[in-house]
Scaffold this motif. Sequence first.
Motif, mmCIF file in Angstrom:
data_model
loop_
_atom_site.group_PDB
_atom_site.id
_atom_site.type_symbol
_atom_site.label_atom_id
_atom_site.label_comp_id
_atom_site.label_asym_id
_atom_site.label_seq_id
_atom_site.Cartn_x
_atom_site.Cartn_y
_atom_site.Cartn_z
ATOM 1 N N ALA A 119 0.844 -1.233 0.062
ATOM 2 C CA ALA A 119 0.029 -0.042 -0.046
ATOM 3 C C ALA A 119 0.795 1.193 -0.010
ATOM 4 C CB ALA A 119 -1.115 0.082 1.309
ATOM 5 N N LEU B 219 3.651 2.965 -5.300
ATOM 6 C CA LEU B 219 2.383 3.051 -6.316
ATOM 7 C C LEU B 219 2.662 3.936 -7.366
ATOM 8 C CD1 LEU B 219 -0.308 1.447 -4.039
ATOM 9 C CD2 LEU B 219 0.819 0.271 -6.044
ATOM 10 N N GLN C 77 -3.457 -0.118 -13.029
ATOM 11 C CA GLN C 77 -3.355 -0.735 -12.019
ATOM 12 C C GLN C 77 -2.611 -0.417 -10.709
ATOM 13 O OE1 GLN C 77 -2.128 -4.690 -13.412
ATOM 14 N NE2 GLN C 77 -3.993 -5.302 -13.933
ATOM 15 N N GLY D 61 -4.397 1.575 -6.639
ATOM 16 C CA GLY D 61 -4.138 1.206 -5.581
ATOM 17 C C GLY D 61 -3.844 2.365 -4.565
#
Length: 118
Positions: free
Chosen positions: A73, A78, A96, A100
């Motif tokens: 996370a 990300l 994708q 997140g």
Amino acid sequence: MLTERQIARLLDLANLACQKGMIGEGRSIFQAVLAIRPGFAPALVGLAFSHIVVDDFDGALTLLDKVLAANAADADALAMRGLACMLAGRREEAEQAFAGIPQDCAAAAMARAVMEVA
């Protein structure tokens, strides 16, 4: 030993060096921080950025995958993963990664900006 503030300043300098084309200098700073704090996610994300700015997307993704293996996370990892994928022409993977990211953080704003211009 360095304080948290000193480490943050070093990371700021390393990122600035990469933004100004001083990739070797930036990487040296990131590596120095990693020598003091092995596996430190912000330094690994910055080091990945140093690969992105010279179009070494696979090198960046390898580093970011290490960060995400430890913390799936991590919003900054990300966002940087999404950026690397987008610049590498891998839009689906970028989407994708961006999906997140929690929408209430700075990384989400960067992700939205990348998606708007791509």
